[in-house]
Every structure is written in structure tokens, then in C-alpha cells.
Design an enzyme around this catalytic site. Structure first.
Site, mmCIF file in Angstrom:
data_model
loop_
_atom_site.group_PDB
_atom_site.id
_atom_site.type_symbol
_atom_site.label_atom_id
_atom_site.label_comp_id
_atom_site.label_asym_id
_atom_site.label_seq_id
_atom_site.Cartn_x
_atom_site.Cartn_y
_atom_site.Cartn_z
ATOM 1 N N ARG A 102 0.840 -1.201 -0.106
ATOM 2 C CA ARG A 102 0.014 -0.115 0.032
ATOM 3 C C ARG A 102 0.900 1.224 -0.002
ATOM 4 O O ARG A 102 1.662 1.493 0.902
ATOM 5 C CB ARG A 102 -1.018 0.082 1.452
ATOM 6 C CG ARG A 102 -1.806 1.183 1.317
ATOM 7 C CD ARG A 102 -2.723 1.259 2.586
ATOM 8 N NE ARG A 102 -3.701 2.248 2.440
ATOM 9 C CZ ARG A 102 -3.631 3.259 3.011
ATOM 10 N NH1 ARG A 102 -2.405 3.564 3.689
ATOM 11 N NH2 ARG A 102 -4.375 4.544 3.099
ATOM 12 N N LYS A 150 -14.638 9.206 -15.027
ATOM 13 C CA LYS A 150 -15.547 8.064 -14.495
ATOM 14 C C LYS A 150 -14.768 7.336 -13.505
ATOM 15 O O LYS A 150 -14.485 6.012 -13.984
ATOM 16 C CB LYS A 150 -16.057 7.340 -15.465
ATOM 17 C CG LYS A 150 -17.451 6.422 -15.507
ATOM 18 C CD LYS A 150 -18.190 6.298 -16.563
ATOM 19 C CE LYS A 150 -19.372 5.064 -16.431
ATOM 20 N NZ LYS A 150 -20.386 5.752 -15.530
HETATM 21 N N1 PLP Z 1 -23.555 10.936 -14.473
HETATM 22 C C1 PLP Z 1 -23.062 9.926 -13.619
HETATM 23 C C2 PLP Z 1 -22.840 10.466 -12.118
HETATM 24 C C3 PLP Z 1 -23.201 8.455 -13.911
HETATM 25 O O1 PLP Z 1 -22.691 7.718 -13.090
HETATM 26 C C4 PLP Z 1 -23.690 8.088 -15.259
HETATM 27 C C5 PLP Z 1 -23.486 6.835 -15.370
HETATM 28 O O2 PLP Z 1 -23.106 5.994 -14.856
HETATM 29 C C6 PLP Z 1 -24.261 9.238 -15.951
HETATM 30 C C7 PLP Z 1 -24.228 10.506 -15.792
HETATM 31 C C8 PLP Z 1 -24.659 8.803 -17.314
HETATM 32 O O3 PLP Z 1 -23.616 8.471 -18.283
HETATM 33 P P1 PLP Z 1 -23.928 7.363 -19.578
HETATM 34 O O4 PLP Z 1 -24.972 7.858 -20.330
HETATM 35 O O5 PLP Z 1 -22.538 7.577 -20.049
HETATM 36 O O6 PLP Z 1 -24.181 5.903 -18.889
#
Ligand code: PLP
Length: 287
Positions: A102, A150
Site C-alpha cells: 500500500r 468516471k
Molecule cells: N452521471 C453519472 C454520475 C453517472 O454515473 C452516469 C452513468 O453511470 C451518467 C451520468 C450517465 O452516463 P452514461 O450515459 O454514459 O451512462
């Protein structure tokens, strides 16, 4: 559920045999990114958009992605085939791997990333939410400041969804500085009383939804007036229609926000039109 075959670092294995290290940085530090691509009729929807965003997320975190789109498509298709998936999602997670201990600092380039993919069967077309609509409860947006990446650090969205459930709602919209940022796992939209479709502009504050981008194209094709800007909870509660978009929910009507019905409390007509158009277009473009 029947036993799935999942993908882990080059191997297709039975789910109970799939393993990653306890030192994996995804597990210890949420040092990883993900994508969710939907599957209809055994084919992938918006695949290239999801892979483009995966590269963007990985690039923003200096995370190596030693697979090109073609290699990733092959893995997605092989999982769909092995699991006989007709309708549902393929989940992909890429982490910075395990340096065997870690440590906060990123390990050197000799530490290979971890790549895991698995399928999830789900009724996307006939599901209750998409047809009857969902109830929203608002929550403060207490996530970090780079929501455009993401990442797998989803603890706060999970907490917000639990709070929404405790309030008798189906999902949460996150609110900051008096305006809606987005849903806990989707992008938020309204149709104003004047018939203008509104969704928030892209920035570090929200995830650039792949479904959002396609729905914006469809709205243009349907000659709808569109404004890309933030809106308040009150504006949404007084709107003619509200909905959310995401890969796994397509276009899903919102029928109430904090116990206040949107219009007559039933899915709106433009929302239905966009949902149908999205499903039709997705089927046409699926690969
Ligand atoms: N916003 C957030 C916070 C998300 O987690 C997601 C999808 O998981 C979206 C928007 C929508 O994104 P997408 O249309 O690419 O699934």
C-alpha cells in the site's frame, strides 16, 4: 443466477475463480476507472463513445490502457457470447494494478494495470422504471471536484441513493450552489413549460454522459429547442417534463421530485418520444 464467465487480465474464468490482489489499488485506493455499455439483442450500444470516454478517464489519471478499441471490442463480444447475454450491460473496470504493497504514489510503468469485465443481465426495455417513471429525492452533492472522470469511487453516490430510498424515492439528484448537477448515476434533464429541453453544460462538475450526447443529437433531429445550462430544483418541479439518461436506463421519466409531482405525475410525451427514438436509434447503430 447461473454462473457467469468473467474476464480478468487476459483470462476468461468462472466468476467464483476470478481473483485480483488484495493490494490492487482499485481495492485500496479506488484508483481505477470504469465503463458500462448496454447490450440489446446481444449487441453493444454506443460502444465507441464508451471507449472514447474510457481513454479520456484513463488519460486524466495517467492510467495505462494497453488495449485498443478492437481488443476491447473482442473481449466485450466474447463475454456476451459466453454468457449468452441478450439484454443487459457489460461492466469494465481498469485499475492501476498492484505494486505488492500500500503506497500513495503511483507505481512505476512496470506495474501492469488490472482489467476486469463482467456481464449483468437486465430487462432494459421492459423495466418498470423506464416506462412508469421514477421518483427523485434531492441530496447535497458531496462528491469530489472531478466528476467528469468516471472513477470507481462511488461511495457518495451509493450514500445518496440510500438516503433517497429512505425518503421513499427511487433515485437521487445531486444539488450544489442551488442548482442540480446531475443524478447520482445519470444525467438530469427538464422540458420547460415553454417546451425547451434543458440539460447542464459539460464541465468538471458532471460526467459527460454518452447517452446524454446521443439524446442531444436526437433532440436536434426532432427539431426540439435545446438549452445547455444548469437548472434549479424548483425549476424542475415546475417543469412540464423531467427525465434522466444513462447507458442502463436509456431515457427514464422522472414523475416526482422531493414529493412534488412533475406536471400530472405521469411520464411526459416528449420524454416518451426521446426514449423510443433512443431505443430505435441504438438498435440501428448497435454492433
Ligand atoms: N452521471 C453519472 C454520475 C453517472 O454515473 C452516469 C452513468 O453511470 C451518467 C451520468 C450517465 O452516463 P452514461 O450515459 O454514459 O451512462
Amino acid at each position: 443466477m447461473t454462473q457467469r464467465t468473467v474476464y480478468v487480465n487476459g483470462d476468461y474464468v468462472a466468476e467464483q475463480d476470478a481473483k485480483v490482489s488484495v493490494f490492487d489499488r482499485g481495492f485500496l485506493l479506488a484508483d481505477g476507472v470504469y465503463e458500462v455499455s448496454s447490450v440489446l439483442d446481444g449487441k453493444l450500444i454506443d460502444f465507441s463513445g464508451h471507449m472514447q470516454r474510457l481513454k479520456r478517464s484513463a488519460g486524466a489519471l495517467e492510467l495505462a490502457l494497453p488495449w485498443d478499441d478492437e481488443a476491447l471490442l473482442t473481449i466485450h463480444r466474447e463475454l456476451i457470447r459466453r454468457n449468452a447475454l441478450e439484454e443487459g450491460m457489460v461492466y469494465l473496470q481498469l485499475t492501476r494494478g498492484s505494486a505488492g504493497d500500500r503506497e500513495f504514489h503511483y507505481p512505476g510503468a512496470d506495474t501492469p494495470p488490472t482489467l476486469v469485465l463482467f456481464t449483468q443481465a437486465k430487462a432494459l426495455i421492459a423495466g418498470r422504471s423506464g416506462n412508469d417513471g421514477i421518483r427523485i429525492a434531492t441530496q447535497p452533492d458531496w462528491r469530489w471536484a472531478r466528476r467528469d472522470i468516471k472513477t470507481v469511487q462511488l461511495l457518495y453516490p451509493a450514500m445518496a441513493k440510500m438516503a433517497a430510498k429512505a425518503a421513499g424515492a427511487d433515485d437521487a439528484w445531486l444539488v450544489e450552489n442551488g442548482v442540480v448537477t446531475e443524478g447520482a448515476s445519470n444525467n438530469a434533464w427538464i422540458l420547460t413549460q415553454d417546451g425547451v429541453l434543458v440539460t447542464r453544460e459539460l464541465s468538471h462538475a458532471i460526467l459527460p454522459g454518452i447517452t446524454r450526447a446521443v439524446v442531444l443529437e436526437l433532440a436536434e433531429a426532432l427539431s426540439l429547442r435545446v438549452e445547455v445550462r444548469a437548472f434549479s430544483v424548483e425549476e424542475a418541479q415546475n417543469a412540464r417534463e423531467c427525465f434522466v439518461t444513462s447507458a442502463s436506463s436509456f431515457v427514464t421519466p422522472v414523475v416526482a421530485i422531493d414529493d412534488i409531482a412533475v406536471a400530472d405525475g405521469r411520464p411526459g410525451q416528449v420524454t416518451r418520444q426521446l426514449r423510443d427514438a433512443y431505443i430505435e436509434e441504438s438498435r440501428r447503430r448497435a454492433i
